[in-house]
Structure formats: C-alpha cells, structure tokens
Write a protein that holds these residues in place. Structure first.
Motif, PDB file in Angstrom:
ATOM      1  N   GLY A   3      33.556  81.676  88.754  1.00  0.00           N
ATOM      2  CA  GLY A   3      34.876  81.895  89.340  1.00  0.00           C
ATOM      3  C   GLY A   3      36.004  81.777  88.325  1.00  0.00           C
ATOM      4  N   ILE A   4      35.911  80.793  87.453  1.00  0.00           N
ATOM      5  CA  ILE A   4      36.936  80.609  86.415  1.00  0.00           C
ATOM      6  C   ILE A   4      37.024  81.864  85.548  1.00  0.00           C
ATOM      7  CG2 ILE A   4      37.386  79.380  84.238  1.00  0.00           C
ATOM      8  CD1 ILE A   4      38.340  77.754  86.534  1.00  0.00           C
ATOM      9  N   GLU A   5      35.872  82.404  85.173  1.00  0.00           N
ATOM     10  CA  GLU A   5      35.856  83.595  84.316  1.00  0.00           C
ATOM     11  C   GLU A   5      36.331  84.833  85.063  1.00  0.00           C
ATOM     12  OE1 GLU A   5      35.570  83.534  81.134  1.00  0.00           O
ATOM     13  OE2 GLU A   5      35.005  81.437  81.078  1.00  0.00           O
TER      14      GLU A   5
ATOM     15  N   ALA B 230      41.082  82.267  85.039  1.00  0.00           N
ATOM     16  CA  ALA B 230      41.759  80.972  85.116  1.00  0.00           C
ATOM     17  C   ALA B 230      41.377  80.096  83.921  1.00  0.00           C
ATOM     18  CB  ALA B 230      41.374  80.277  86.422  1.00  0.00           C
ATOM     19  N   ILE B 231      42.074  78.995  83.806  1.00  0.00           N
ATOM     20  CA  ILE B 231      41.761  78.000  82.781  1.00  0.00           C
ATOM     21  C   ILE B 231      41.243  76.761  83.491  1.00  0.00           C
ATOM     22  CG2 ILE B 231      42.731  76.515  80.988  1.00  0.00           C
ATOM     23  CD1 ILE B 231      44.662  78.757  80.312  1.00  0.00           C
TER      24      ILE B 231
ATOM     25  N   GLY C 122      48.991  64.612  68.645  1.00  0.00           N
ATOM     26  CA  GLY C 122      48.572  65.916  68.135  1.00  0.00           C
ATOM     27  C   GLY C 122      49.217  67.024  68.936  1.00  0.00           C
ATOM     28  N   SER C 123      48.666  68.191  68.800  1.00  0.00           N
ATOM     29  CA  SER C 123      49.164  69.315  69.581  1.00  0.00           C
ATOM     30  C   SER C 123      48.013  69.875  70.400  1.00  0.00           C
ATOM     31  CB  SER C 123      49.746  70.398  68.674  1.00  0.00           C
ATOM     32  OG  SER C 123      48.746  70.897  67.821  1.00  0.00           O
ATOM     33  N   GLY C 124      48.365  70.407  71.518  1.00  0.00           N
ATOM     34  CA  GLY C 124      47.361  71.049  72.358  1.00  0.00           C
ATOM     35  C   GLY C 124      47.118  72.461  71.856  1.00  0.00           C
ATOM     36  N   TYR C 125      46.495  73.251  72.670  1.00  0.00           N
ATOM     37  CA  TYR C 125      46.251  74.648  72.326  1.00  0.00           C
ATOM     38  C   TYR C 125      46.442  75.495  73.571  1.00  0.00           C
ATOM     39  CZ  TYR C 125      41.619  73.390  74.150  1.00  0.00           C
ATOM     40  OH  TYR C 125      40.592  72.926  74.924  1.00  0.00           O
ATOM     41  N   SER C 126      46.718  76.760  73.339  1.00  0.00           N
ATOM     42  CA  SER C 126      46.901  77.666  74.468  1.00  0.00           C
ATOM     43  C   SER C 126      45.557  78.305  74.795  1.00  0.00           C
ATOM     44  CB  SER C 126      47.937  78.735  74.141  1.00  0.00           C
ATOM     45  OG  SER C 126      47.478  79.516  73.059  1.00  0.00           O
ATOM     46  N   GLY C 127      45.442  78.839  75.968  1.00  0.00           N
ATOM     47  CA  GLY C 127      44.187  79.456  76.381  1.00  0.00           C
ATOM     48  C   GLY C 127      43.208  78.404  76.866  1.00  0.00           C
ATOM     49  N   GLY C 128      41.968  78.807  76.993  1.00  0.00           N
ATOM     50  CA  GLY C 128      40.945  77.924  77.519  1.00  0.00           C
ATOM     51  C   GLY C 128      40.005  77.402  76.456  1.00  0.00           C
ATOM     52  N   PHE C 129      39.115  76.562  76.897  1.00  0.00           N
ATOM     53  CA  PHE C 129      38.113  75.942  76.028  1.00  0.00           C
ATOM     54  C   PHE C 129      37.293  76.986  75.285  1.00  0.00           C
ATOM     55  CE2 PHE C 129      33.800  74.476  75.307  1.00  0.00           C
ATOM     56  CZ  PHE C 129      33.977  73.221  74.751  1.00  0.00           C
TER      57      PHE C 129
ATOM     58  N   LEU D 119      36.293  90.778  78.136  1.00  0.00           N
ATOM     59  CA  LEU D 119      35.348  89.798  77.599  1.00  0.00           C
ATOM     60  C   LEU D 119      35.131  88.666  78.585  1.00  0.00           C
ATOM     61  CD1 LEU D 119      33.548  88.838  75.317  1.00  0.00           C
ATOM     62  CD2 LEU D 119      35.548  87.776  74.275  1.00  0.00           C
ATOM     63  N   GLN D 120      36.189  88.265  79.266  1.00  0.00           N
ATOM     64  CA  GLN D 120      36.056  87.212  80.261  1.00  0.00           C
ATOM     65  C   GLN D 120      35.134  87.668  81.400  1.00  0.00           C
ATOM     66  OE1 GLN D 120      39.878  85.729  81.503  1.00  0.00           O
ATOM     67  NE2 GLN D 120      39.121  83.643  81.480  1.00  0.00           N
ATOM     68  N   GLN D 121      35.266  88.909  81.810  1.00  0.00           N
ATOM     69  CA  GLN D 121      34.382  89.424  82.857  1.00  0.00           C
ATOM     70  C   GLN D 121      32.952  89.563  82.350  1.00  0.00           C
ATOM     71  OE1 GLN D 121      36.590  92.895  84.037  1.00  0.00           O
ATOM     72  NE2 GLN D 121      37.772  91.754  85.554  1.00  0.00           N
ATOM     73  N   LEU D 122      32.796  89.894  81.083  1.00  0.00           N
ATOM     74  CA  LEU D 122      31.461  89.950  80.480  1.00  0.00           C
ATOM     75  C   LEU D 122      30.814  88.566  80.480  1.00  0.00           C
ATOM     76  CD1 LEU D 122      29.355  91.729  78.980  1.00  0.00           C
ATOM     77  CD2 LEU D 122      30.484  91.018  76.863  1.00  0.00           C
ATOM     78  N   LEU D 123      31.594  87.533  80.170  1.00  0.00           N
ATOM     79  CA  LEU D 123      31.072  86.166  80.208  1.00  0.00           C
ATOM     80  C   LEU D 123      30.670  85.770  81.627  1.00  0.00           C
ATOM     81  CD1 LEU D 123      33.540  84.410  77.757  1.00  0.00           C
ATOM     82  CD2 LEU D 123      31.132  84.932  77.352  1.00  0.00           C
ATOM     83  N   ALA D 124      31.462  86.181  82.611  1.00  0.00           N
ATOM     84  CA  ALA D 124      31.110  85.900  84.012  1.00  0.00           C
ATOM     85  C   ALA D 124      29.801  86.584  84.374  1.00  0.00           C
ATOM     86  CB  ALA D 124      32.233  86.369  84.937  1.00  0.00           C
TER      87      ALA D 124
END
Length: 139
Positions: free
Chosen positions: A47-49, A53-54, A70-77, A95-100
């Motif tokens: 579902g996340i992919e 979503a993040i 420190g600093s965070g990062y944008s996007g997901g893990f 690519l996200q849909q490919l990962l799903a």
C-alpha cells in the motif's frame, strides 16, 4: 548521542520490516503462526508503494536525527538508503509501482511454493503398495 542511537535503531527496524515485507513468507513456512502478521505487513508495504506514501518510520527516524543535531532527509527510506545501492536514479512513480509489483509477485511466488511443498505427497511405502496391484481383503 541518545537520539542518534534511537535514529539508527529506527533505521535498522525499518530495514528489518522491509525485509519481512518482502521475504517474510519464508519465515511463515517455518512458523505458520506468523501468517497473519506477515500478510498485514506485506499489505502495508504494498500500500505504501502503490499510494506513493512515506512510511511513518521514516518520519520517526528523521525526527530523531533532528533531535540529535543532524539533518533529516526528504523522501522515504527506500529512496534514501536502498535505491542508491540498486538503482542510480531517483525514485519515480513508475519505479515505486514496480517495487509494489515486486512485493506482490515475490510473496505470491513464496506462498505458492509453501502451499505446493506442504501438499500431502504419498510416501514411498504407499506408492509401492499401490503399485502391487489389487490386494486381497484381510480376512
């Protein structure tokens, strides 16, 4: 120092969760009681992919890193840690849909293998007995 440790712990937990989402069916083959937990985790990861979503663990890790100075990062893990290892570009919607789809296909394949390998197969003794021809009734 404590917040950095907590951020790293969240990072490792996040990685473990992703590995469980993708390959947890192998654990289910050994410990069937994990089935519901794995199906829920796999549905979450899928579902996340699909939704683009993040994961909340990413927000938690970033928060801990900010508290540690420190600093965070944008996007997901996945786009921050894993994609640079396996894919040189940026995370795209395709690519996200490919990962799903990969999560779905890997798990379908693993569960198919589990079902197939757990089917009752005749033992050698029962196959030998069946090949002996008609048997005389015990009298």
């Amino acid at each position: 120092m404590v917040y950095r440790f907590l951020a790293d712990a969240v990072l490792l937990a996040h990685l473990a969760f992703i590995l469980f989402v993708v390959f947890g069916a192998l654990l289910v083959a050994r410990w069937p009681r994990l089935l519901l937990l794995h199906l829920l985790a796999a549905a979450w990861g899928f579902g996340i992919e699909v939704l683009g979503a993040i994961c909340p663990l990413t927000y938690l890790e970033n928060h801990m890193r900010l508290l540690a100075g420190g600093s965070g990062y944008s996007g997901g893990f996945i786009d921050h840690y894993l994609l640079p290892l396996i894919y040189p570009g940026e995370m795209s919607r395709g690519l996200q849909q490919l990962l799903a789809a990969a999560v779905l296909l890997i798990n379908a394949g693993l569960y198919g293998w589990i079902v197939y390998s757990n089917q009752e197969k005749p033992s050698r003794a029962s196959r030998a007995k069946a090949s002996d021809g008609p048997q005389e009734p015990a009298g």
